[in-house]
Structures are given as structure tokens and as C-alpha cells.
Design a protein around this motif. Structure first.
Motif, mmCIF file in Angstrom:
data_model
loop_
_atom_site.group_PDB
_atom_site.id
_atom_site.type_symbol
_atom_site.label_atom_id
_atom_site.label_comp_id
_atom_site.label_asym_id
_atom_site.label_seq_id
_atom_site.Cartn_x
_atom_site.Cartn_y
_atom_site.Cartn_z
ATOM 1 N N LYS A 43 -5.946 3.350 -13.715
ATOM 2 C CA LYS A 43 -7.318 3.223 -12.885
ATOM 3 C C LYS A 43 -8.019 4.517 -12.875
ATOM 4 O O LYS A 43 -7.326 5.500 -13.196
ATOM 5 N N GLN A 44 -8.999 4.528 -12.587
ATOM 6 C CA GLN A 44 -10.153 5.770 -12.278
ATOM 7 C C GLN A 44 -9.589 6.741 -11.121
ATOM 8 O O GLN A 44 -9.293 5.891 -10.156
ATOM 9 N N ARG A 45 -9.981 7.914 -11.094
ATOM 10 C CA ARG A 45 -9.635 8.708 -9.978
ATOM 11 C C ARG A 45 -10.594 8.587 -8.998
ATOM 12 O O ARG A 45 -11.684 8.112 -9.158
ATOM 13 N N GLU A 46 -10.329 8.231 -7.754
ATOM 14 C CA GLU A 46 -10.991 7.777 -6.653
ATOM 15 C C GLU A 46 -11.061 8.741 -5.455
ATOM 16 O O GLU A 46 -9.898 9.298 -5.059
ATOM 17 N N LEU A 47 -11.922 8.895 -4.739
ATOM 18 C CA LEU A 47 -12.074 9.699 -3.722
ATOM 19 C C LEU A 47 -11.113 8.946 -2.294
ATOM 20 O O LEU A 47 -11.442 7.730 -2.350
ATOM 21 N N VAL A 48 -10.388 9.606 -1.589
ATOM 22 C CA VAL A 48 -9.538 8.962 -0.651
ATOM 23 C C VAL A 48 -10.395 9.472 0.619
ATOM 24 O O VAL A 48 -10.691 8.631 1.646
ATOM 25 N N ALA A 49 -10.474 10.846 0.653
ATOM 26 C CA ALA A 49 -11.022 11.306 1.981
ATOM 27 C C ALA A 49 -11.599 12.836 1.850
ATOM 28 O O ALA A 49 -11.223 13.461 0.758
ATOM 29 N N LYS A 64 -9.418 3.900 5.648
ATOM 30 C CA LYS A 64 -9.969 4.172 7.214
ATOM 31 C C LYS A 64 -9.057 3.418 8.076
ATOM 32 O O LYS A 64 -8.557 2.303 7.933
ATOM 33 N N GLY A 65 -8.666 4.122 8.853
ATOM 34 C CA GLY A 65 -7.843 3.795 9.982
ATOM 35 C C GLY A 65 -6.432 3.729 9.859
ATOM 36 O O GLY A 65 -5.733 3.735 10.912
ATOM 37 N N ASN A 83 -0.594 7.125 7.128
ATOM 38 C CA ASN A 83 0.322 6.074 7.898
ATOM 39 C C ASN A 83 0.102 4.634 7.571
ATOM 40 O O ASN A 83 -0.810 4.447 6.848
ATOM 41 N N SER A 84 0.999 3.662 7.950
ATOM 42 C CA SER A 84 0.888 2.513 7.406
ATOM 43 C C SER A 84 0.583 2.211 6.020
ATOM 44 O O SER A 84 -0.132 1.475 5.558
ATOM 45 N N LEU A 85 1.439 2.885 5.123
ATOM 46 C CA LEU A 85 1.278 3.134 3.796
ATOM 47 C C LEU A 85 1.592 1.749 3.037
ATOM 48 O O LEU A 85 2.359 0.940 3.557
ATOM 49 N N LYS A 86 0.720 1.332 2.133
ATOM 50 C CA LYS A 86 0.883 0.201 1.331
ATOM 51 C C LYS A 86 1.231 0.351 -0.393
ATOM 52 O O LYS A 86 0.979 1.503 -0.667
ATOM 53 N N PRO A 87 1.985 -0.496 -0.677
ATOM 54 C CA PRO A 87 2.343 -0.411 -2.186
ATOM 55 C C PRO A 87 1.118 -0.024 -2.938
ATOM 56 O O PRO A 87 1.183 0.854 -3.728
ATOM 57 N N GLU A 88 -0.161 -0.307 -2.712
ATOM 58 C CA GLU A 88 -1.364 0.042 -3.403
ATOM 59 C C GLU A 88 -1.900 1.364 -3.349
ATOM 60 O O GLU A 88 -2.803 1.714 -3.728
ATOM 61 N N ASP A 89 -1.273 2.013 -2.102
ATOM 62 C CA ASP A 89 -1.535 3.594 -2.131
ATOM 63 C C ASP A 89 -0.857 4.456 -3.041
ATOM 64 O O ASP A 89 -0.805 5.474 -3.266
#
Length: 118
Positions: A43-49, A64-65, A83-89
Motif C-alpha cells: 500500500k501507499q504511505r498514508e497520513l495517520v495524524a 479518529k477516536g 489505543n484499541s489497535l486493529k490488525p489493519e493498523d
């Protein structure tokens, strides 16, 4: 010369938390924008925050959140509380800083791996 170094990545289970840190050394002035990007395999590099020098922030909708970006201007550091990390992170997370050595320019860290898996 400005150097950017991330730390804090690792392996965490879904629902868990991690805190990333980034130090921007060598900047003559307080950095302007400081941000976290990520790049997952294929995947392409994307802005997180991102966080601006005045403290305002901006987040990708997908985090967000759950994620919080903050900075310490006295130390030229930026943090990402996840927080509340997901595999897609799962991705390599990169620190990005607009800092001044001989002029204002973009600087990137080497990246830190974050893996969310059970």
C-alpha cells in the motif's frame, strides 16, 4: 543537520495499545508540522495524524477516536498514543517533521514496525 528517530513499535494483540515516540534533533527552531505516516505492505504511505506548531491536530478517519498525537516543543518530540489497535493498523510507522537546519525542509525517520496480531 536534523535527524529524526522513532521508537516504540512492536507486536501487540488486537485491542491493545502502543505509544510511539519521535525525536527531532538538530533543529535550530521549534519544528513546524510534526506528523506520523504509515505504510502497510503493498500500500501507499498514508497520513495517520499531524500536529501543527500551535497545537492543532488532524487525523485520518480510520484512527479518529483511537489515536492521539501530541508534542513536546521543549524537547522537539512528537508522540502517537495508539489505543484499541486493529490488525489493519499493522504497518511501518514513519515520523515526519518540518524542521530548520539551513532552511525549512521535510525530514523523515527510518520507520518503526507496528504489528497487531493475536
Amino acid at each position: 543537520q536534523v535527524q529524526v528517530a522513532e521508537s516504540g513499535g512492536g507486536l501487540v494483540q488486537p485491542g491493545g495499545s502502543l505509544r510511539l515516540s519521535c525525536a527531532a534533533s538538530g533543529s535550530i527552531f521549534t519544528p513546524r508540522t510534526m506528523a506520523w505516516y504509515r505504510q502497510a505492505p503493498g500500500k501507499q504511505r498514508e497520513l495517520v495524524a499531524r500536529i501543527f506548531s500551535g497545537g492543532s491536530t488532524d487525523y485520518a478517519d480510520s484512527v479518529k477516536g483511537r489515536f492521539t498525537i501530541s508534542r513536546d516543543n521543549a524537547k522537539n518530540m512528537v508522540y502517537l498514543q495508539m489505543n484499541s489497535l486493529k490488525p489493519e493498523d499493522t504497518a511501518v510507522y514513519y515520523c515526519y517533521v518540518v524542521a530548520y537546519d539551513t532552511r525549512w525542509r521535510d525530514h523523515w525517520g527510518q520507520g518503526t514496525q507496528v504489528t497487531v496480531s493475536s
